[in-house]
Design a protein around this motif. Structure first.
Motif, PDB file in Angstrom:
ATOM      1  N   VAL A 215       0.847  -1.195   0.000  1.00 56.77           N
ATOM      2  CA  VAL A 215       0.000   0.000   0.000  1.00 56.77           C
ATOM      3  C   VAL A 215       0.879   1.240   0.000  1.00 56.77           C
ATOM      4  N   VAL A 216       0.281   2.374  -0.336  1.00 56.07           N
ATOM      5  CA  VAL A 216       0.920   3.668  -0.137  1.00 56.07           C
ATOM      6  C   VAL A 216       0.565   4.147   1.264  1.00 56.07           C
ATOM      7  N   ALA A 217       1.579   4.292   2.116  1.00 59.83           N
ATOM      8  CA  ALA A 217       1.392   4.848   3.448  1.00 59.83           C
ATOM      9  C   ALA A 217       1.736   6.335   3.399  1.00 59.83           C
ATOM     10  N   ILE A 218       1.283   7.075   4.396  1.00 59.60           N
ATOM     11  CA  ILE A 218       1.568   8.506   4.476  1.00 59.60           C
ATOM     12  C   ILE A 218       2.275   8.793   5.794  1.00 59.60           C
ATOM     13  N   GLU A 219       3.476   9.329   5.692  1.00 59.65           N
ATOM     14  CA  GLU A 219       4.257   9.675   6.871  1.00 59.65           C
ATOM     15  C   GLU A 219       4.116  11.166   7.160  1.00 59.65           C
ATOM     16  N   THR A 220       3.979  11.500   8.441  1.00 58.20           N
ATOM     17  CA  THR A 220       3.884  12.899   8.825  1.00 58.20           C
ATOM     18  C   THR A 220       4.289  13.056  10.281  1.00 58.20           C
ATOM     19  N   GLU A 221       4.324  14.295  10.743  1.00 56.96           N
ATOM     20  CA  GLU A 221       4.549  14.586  12.154  1.00 56.96           C
ATOM     21  C   GLU A 221       3.248  15.072  12.767  1.00 56.96           C
ATOM     22  N   ALA A 222       2.873  14.480  13.871  1.00 52.16           N
ATOM     23  CA  ALA A 222       1.650  14.872  14.574  1.00 52.16           C
ATOM     24  C   ALA A 222       2.007  15.527  15.896  1.00 52.16           C
ATOM     25  N   VAL A 223       1.049  16.259  16.424  1.00 55.76           N
ATOM     26  CA  VAL A 223       1.191  16.849  17.757  1.00 55.76           C
ATOM     27  C   VAL A 223       0.656  15.840  18.766  1.00 55.76           C
ATOM     28  N   VAL A 224       1.471  15.487  19.747  1.00 53.95           N
ATOM     29  CA  VAL A 224       1.090  14.510  20.760  1.00 53.95           C
ATOM     30  C   VAL A 224       1.037  15.196  22.112  1.00 53.95           C
ATOM     31  N   GLU A 246       5.754  14.043  17.049  1.00 57.41           N
ATOM     32  CA  GLU A 246       6.140  12.656  16.875  1.00 57.41           C
ATOM     33  C   GLU A 246       5.810  12.224  15.449  1.00 57.41           C
ATOM     34  N   LYS A 247       6.633  11.351  14.902  1.00 59.69           N
ATOM     35  CA  LYS A 247       6.361  10.807  13.576  1.00 59.69           C
ATOM     36  C   LYS A 247       5.276   9.733  13.667  1.00 59.69           C
ATOM     37  N   VAL A 248       4.320   9.810  12.760  1.00 54.97           N
ATOM     38  CA  VAL A 248       3.252   8.812  12.690  1.00 54.97           C
ATOM     39  C   VAL A 248       3.105   8.369  11.238  1.00 54.97           C
ATOM     40  N   VAL A 249       2.494   7.200  11.051  1.00 53.34           N
ATOM     41  CA  VAL A 249       2.297   6.650   9.710  1.00 53.34           C
ATOM     42  C   VAL A 249       0.822   6.319   9.542  1.00 53.34           C
ATOM     43  N   LEU A 250       0.180   6.939   8.560  1.00 51.97           N
ATOM     44  CA  LEU A 250      -1.225   6.659   8.256  1.00 51.97           C
ATOM     45  C   LEU A 250      -1.294   5.617   7.159  1.00 51.97           C
ATOM     46  N   THR A 251      -2.287   4.749   7.243  1.00 53.59           N
ATOM     47  CA  THR A 251      -2.476   3.675   6.271  1.00 53.59           C
ATOM     48  C   THR A 251      -3.913   3.707   5.748  1.00 53.59           C
TER      49      THR A 251
END
Length: 272
Positions: A215-224, A246-251
């Protein structure tokens, strides 16, 4: 091999009450009405992919396939090659065709606001409006090659303000795919309710052939920011907590819960 009966947009642990259907994928349900409809839709997908009317051939859906049909009594075939929906590059080559004029109509999805179209390497000077069909009328011959490219930037989506459950929240979408954030895409110890997205971060799509079947995942930085302890409380004075990036990965949302029990959310708060 396992699936849900319902499609929740959020799953957190713990929930305050038991649900009628499990929150994990199951191989079998005793209620038989809805699951067969999914199978029926998949079986009918080829009937939705193309349409024929007079001397017009409509391409409604994109995906690798071969079409054999008749257009005003003439045999026609074409081959469609693409990695859609992971990329917006679609190549269509005309196979069997005795020659002559017809109109080829290619769907431009409503979400696509930048598309390019060429025939045999030459740009096609036709309108490419979102939510419409690009029309190519010409004298075609076997071997002609059409290339359509649909731009797929990552977009943050918001709902109407009257949808109170998702006010001040956003969902992540790329092309036709809706994404979600799931526990395996979070740093250790971070809960879904601790996370907020931001417009200031970069959203980077990448294809991962080992993830969820490819799959194509999407990497980004989120506010935690820790939600703290809510046990036994319905309300409390507003508490401040240190926020960090923090770095998170959406699928893709369709594939959630294939990596064990997990929290998940499609809609996430927006930290402006």
């Amino acid at each position: 091999t396992s699936y849900f009966y319902v499609n929740p947009l959020r799953n957190v642990d713990p929930l305050p009450t038991e649900l009628r259907f499990p929150r994990t994928r199951q191989p079998f349900f005793t209620s038989f009405c809805c699951p067969p409809n999914v199978v029926r839709t998949i079986a009918e997908a080829s009937q939705y992919a193309y349409g024929v009317k007079g001397d017009m051939l409509w391409v409604n859906l994109y995906g690798g396939n071969k079409l054999d049909a008749r257009l005003e009594g003439k045999p026609i075939s074409l081959v469609q090659e693409t990695d859609y929906p992971w990329t917006g590059k679609i190549a269509i080559q005309l196979g069997q065709w005795p020659g002559g004029e017809f109109e080829l109509k290619l769907r431009v999805p409503a979400w696509c606001h930048a598309a390019t179209l060429s025939v045999n390497g030459q740009a096609a000077n036709v309108p490419l409006n979102p939510g419409s069909y690009a029309s190519l009328r010409r004298n075609w011959k076997a071997g002609d090659r059409i290339q359509l490219e649909l731009s797929m930037p990552v977009a943050l989506m918001e709902s109407h303000p009257l949808v109170e459950e998702t006010r001040n929240q956003v969902a992540v979408k790329r092309g036709p795919m809706v994404y979600c954030l799931e526990t395996p895409g979070l740093p250790d110890g971070v809960k879904i309710n601790d996370v907020a997205l931001t417009t200031k971060a970069e959203y980077k799509p990448r294809f991962d052939g080992e993830l969820l079947g490819g799959v194509v995942a999407i990497e980004t930085e989120a506010v935690v920011r820790s939600a703290g302890d809510w046990r036994g409380k319905l309300y409390r004075p507003l508490q401040s907590a240190d926020a960090r990036r923090e770095k998170v990965v959406l699928t893709p949302y369709y594939a959630w819960a294939n990596r064990g029990p997990a929290e998940m959310s499609v809609w996430l708060p927006l930290a402006r």
